[in-house]
Design a protein around this motif. Structure first.
Motif, PDB file in Angstrom:
ATOM      1  N   VAL A   2      34.689  39.244  43.859  1.00 27.83           N
ATOM      2  CA  VAL A   2      35.779  40.194  44.085  1.00 27.83           C
ATOM      3  C   VAL A   2      37.133  39.491  44.030  1.00 27.83           C
ATOM      4  CG1 VAL A   2      36.767  41.830  45.733  1.00 27.83           C
ATOM      5  CG2 VAL A   2      34.288  41.726  45.418  1.00 27.83           C
ATOM      6  N   GLY A   3      37.195  38.263  44.502  1.00 31.85           N
ATOM      7  CA  GLY A   3      38.464  37.541  44.491  1.00 31.85           C
ATOM      8  C   GLY A   3      39.041  37.389  43.099  1.00 31.85           C
ATOM      9  N   SER A   4      38.197  37.024  42.132  1.00 36.49           N
ATOM     10  CA  SER A   4      38.677  36.874  40.754  1.00 36.49           C
ATOM     11  C   SER A   4      39.170  38.197  40.196  1.00 36.49           C
ATOM     12  CB  SER A   4      37.566  36.311  39.860  1.00 36.49           C
ATOM     13  OG  SER A   4      37.293  34.964  40.168  1.00 36.49           O
ATOM     14  N   PHE A   5      38.434  39.272  40.463  1.00 40.40           N
ATOM     15  CA  PHE A   5      38.843  40.565  39.943  1.00 40.40           C
ATOM     16  C   PHE A   5      40.132  41.047  40.592  1.00 40.40           C
ATOM     17  CE2 PHE A   5      34.570  40.511  38.297  1.00 40.40           C
ATOM     18  CZ  PHE A   5      34.688  41.203  37.095  1.00 40.40           C
ATOM     19  N   ASN A   6      40.329  40.757  41.865  1.00 42.61           N
ATOM     20  CA  ASN A   6      41.589  41.135  42.506  1.00 42.61           C
ATOM     21  C   ASN A   6      42.764  40.378  41.913  1.00 42.61           C
ATOM     22  OD1 ASN A   6      40.365  42.977  44.194  1.00 42.61           O
ATOM     23  ND2 ASN A   6      40.243  41.599  45.954  1.00 42.61           N
ATOM     24  N   LYS A   7      42.560  39.121  41.537  1.00 38.98           N
ATOM     25  CA  LYS A   7      43.631  38.341  40.908  1.00 38.98           C
ATOM     26  C   LYS A   7      43.911  38.819  39.488  1.00 38.98           C
ATOM     27  CE  LYS A   7      44.416  35.453  44.300  1.00 38.98           C
ATOM     28  NZ  LYS A   7      45.679  35.494  45.076  1.00 38.98           N
ATOM     29  N   LEU A   8      42.901  39.370  38.838  1.00 42.04           N
ATOM     30  CA  LEU A   8      43.091  39.899  37.483  1.00 42.04           C
ATOM     31  C   LEU A   8      43.717  41.284  37.495  1.00 42.04           C
ATOM     32  CD1 LEU A   8      42.574  39.934  34.372  1.00 42.04           C
ATOM     33  CD2 LEU A   8      40.292  40.837  34.893  1.00 42.04           C
ATOM     34  N   LEU A   9      43.250  42.144  38.403  1.00 39.37           N
ATOM     35  CA  LEU A   9      43.600  43.559  38.351  1.00 39.37           C
ATOM     36  C   LEU A   9      44.529  44.010  39.466  1.00 39.37           C
ATOM     37  CD1 LEU A   9      39.979  44.824  37.649  1.00 39.37           C
ATOM     38  CD2 LEU A   9      41.810  44.581  35.962  1.00 39.37           C
ATOM     39  N   GLY A  10      44.660  43.215  40.530  1.00 41.73           N
ATOM     40  CA  GLY A  10      45.342  43.678  41.729  1.00 41.73           C
ATOM     41  C   GLY A  10      44.340  44.381  42.633  1.00 41.73           C
ATOM     42  N   GLU A  11      44.593  44.387  43.903  1.00 42.11           N
ATOM     43  CA  GLU A  11      43.606  44.918  44.852  1.00 42.11           C
ATOM     44  C   GLU A  11      43.425  46.425  44.738  1.00 42.11           C
ATOM     45  OE1 GLU A  11      44.255  43.619  48.828  1.00 42.11           O
ATOM     46  OE2 GLU A  11      44.291  41.483  48.297  1.00 42.11           O
ATOM     47  N   ASP A  12      44.418  47.147  44.224  1.00 38.77           N
ATOM     48  CA  ASP A  12      44.356  48.607  44.221  1.00 38.77           C
ATOM     49  C   ASP A  12      44.011  49.202  42.857  1.00 38.77           C
ATOM     50  OD1 ASP A  12      45.110  48.654  46.928  1.00 38.77           O
ATOM     51  OD2 ASP A  12      47.229  48.512  46.388  1.00 38.77           O
ATOM     52  N   TYR A  13      43.586  48.380  41.904  1.00 37.59           N
ATOM     53  CA  TYR A  13      43.263  48.899  40.569  1.00 37.59           C
ATOM     54  C   TYR A  13      42.035  49.809  40.657  1.00 37.59           C
ATOM     55  CZ  TYR A  13      43.057  48.858  35.463  1.00 37.59           C
ATOM     56  OH  TYR A  13      43.097  49.206  34.130  1.00 37.59           O
ATOM     57  N   PRO A  14      42.113  51.032  40.102  1.00 35.72           N
ATOM     58  CA  PRO A  14      40.956  51.932  40.152  1.00 35.72           C
ATOM     59  C   PRO A  14      39.900  51.532  39.122  1.00 35.72           C
ATOM     60  CG  PRO A  14      42.741  52.953  38.930  1.00 35.72           C
ATOM     61  CD  PRO A  14      43.289  51.653  39.467  1.00 35.72           C
ATOM     62  N   ASN A  15      38.663  51.874  39.411  1.00 34.66           N
ATOM     63  CA  ASN A  15      37.579  51.685  38.442  1.00 34.66           C
ATOM     64  C   ASN A  15      37.455  50.241  37.954  1.00 34.66           C
ATOM     65  OD1 ASN A  15      37.056  54.509  38.520  1.00 34.66           O
ATOM     66  ND2 ASN A  15      38.697  54.844  37.026  1.00 34.66           N
ATOM     67  N   LYS A  16      37.466  49.298  38.887  1.00 35.54           N
ATOM     68  CA  LYS A  16      37.311  47.901  38.495  1.00 35.54           C
ATOM     69  C   LYS A  16      35.974  47.655  37.792  1.00 35.54           C
ATOM     70  CE  LYS A  16      40.302  45.982  42.093  1.00 35.54           C
ATOM     71  NZ  LYS A  16      40.405  45.087  43.266  1.00 35.54           N
ATOM     72  N   GLU A  17      35.006  48.532  38.043  1.00 33.14           N
ATOM     73  CA  GLU A  17      33.686  48.358  37.443  1.00 33.14           C
ATOM     74  C   GLU A  17      33.745  48.353  35.925  1.00 33.14           C
ATOM     75  OE1 GLU A  17      34.517  50.724  39.579  1.00 33.14           O
ATOM     76  OE2 GLU A  17      33.476  50.221  41.442  1.00 33.14           O
ATOM     77  N   MET A  18      34.780  48.973  35.349  1.00 34.46           N
ATOM     78  CA  MET A  18      34.868  49.030  33.891  1.00 34.46           C
ATOM     79  C   MET A  18      35.142  47.661  33.282  1.00 34.46           C
ATOM     80  SD  MET A  18      38.637  50.798  33.314  1.00 34.46           S
ATOM     81  CE  MET A  18      38.614  50.612  31.531  1.00 34.46           C
ATOM     82  N   PHE A  19      35.461  46.668  34.126  1.00 39.80           N
ATOM     83  CA  PHE A  19      35.686  45.320  33.633  1.00 39.80           C
ATOM     84  C   PHE A  19      34.475  44.421  33.868  1.00 39.80           C
ATOM     85  CE2 PHE A  19      39.857  47.160  34.170  1.00 39.80           C
ATOM     86  CZ  PHE A  19      40.487  46.796  32.985  1.00 39.80           C
TER      87      PHE A  19
END
Length: 260
Positions: free
Chosen positions: A162-179
């Motif tokens: 989750v940490g990497s995805f938050n740094k890529l997308l920001g904590e509030d990005y919707p639908n992170k699963e699409m990445f």
């Protein structure tokens, strides 16, 4: 090593200029090439996963590049924009570099592995593209090399980084699963070489299994090696002879594809 600008006018937020580093092989024996994407959780770039790996490919007689892509606080789409631009720049200048435009591999470690899997699978147009002639060149590599990659995003903290995805997308990005790039694999996804350790706590080995499963479902050739013990962030693994075998296995894979 030569530094190469990817844009004259860099699009998007730019506190740190993205660039390519060109490492020509001293004894070049192939027109295939590779672009290296260091890991670092989308918050930094880990040196040993860039220069050291490029120099390994040089030892195989292959030219190599390292992409210094933007990381946090630069959010998506900027890291992917830089990765796509790196592939495009190398391909657009293939004749200048003396390489085959249809034999461009990308290699990434950890979060860099997520980025190269994203550049290998993500087909949507992103912001800041289509600015010049280079952007008309295909951004998709011809082979993907994944070293202990981050792949999957979900609420399953056992698997997802989750940490990497938050740094890529920001904590509030919707639908992170699409990445989650195993969900983006399709019939045109490049062949892949994958390795990891089974006790990796930085990028759970299940990430590799999920990507390999998706490749199999789409009949994409791939090779995967899971080493039993070793942890995360090993790069060339100079202090672990067993895991260091991955470079020999990769050399065999490239030879089987007639890239060496």
């Amino acid at each position: 090593m030569e530094k190469i600008k990817m844009w004259d006018n860099i699009p998007g937020m730019c506190e740190v200029e993205p660039e390519l580093e060109y490492y020509p092989a001293e004894h070049k024996t192939t027109r295939a090439t590779v672009i290296c994407f260091p890991g670092g959780g989308y918050s930094k770039l880990t040196a040993r996963e860039g220069t050291g790996i490029a120099e390994f490919f040089n030892s195989l007689g292959m030219d190599a590049f390292v992409c210094r892509y933007r990381v946090f606080p630069h959010l998506f789409p900027l890291p992917l924009l830089d990765a796509r631009r790196a592939v495009r720049c190398v391909r657009a200048n293939a004749d200048i570099f003396g390489i085959d435009a249809d034999k461009i591999a990308v290699i990434g470690c950890s979060a860099g592995g997520h980025l190269v899997s994203l550049v290998s699978t993500y087909g949507e147009i992103i912001e800041f593209e289509d600015t010049d002639e280079i952007d008309k060149v295909s951004p998709f590599p011809n082979a993907t090399i994944l070293c202990y990659p981050v792949i999957h995003m979900s609420d399953d903290l056992f698997v997802a980084d989750v940490g990497s995805f938050n740094k890529l997308l920001g904590e509030d990005y919707p639908n992170k699963e699409m990445f989650s790039t195993e969900r983006l694999v399709n019939d045109s996804t490049p062949p892949a070489f994958i390795w990891c350790t089974s006790n990796d706590r930085g990028a759970n080995v299940i990430n590799c299994y999920l990507y390999a499963k998706a490749l199999r479902e789409h009949n994409i050739p791939h090779e995967m090696h899971i080493f039993p013990i070793g942890g995360h962030g090993l790069a060339l693994a100079p202090n672990n002879p067993h895991i260091a075998q991955w470079t020999k296995l990769l050399k065999n894979w490239l030879s089987d594809m007639a890239w060496l």
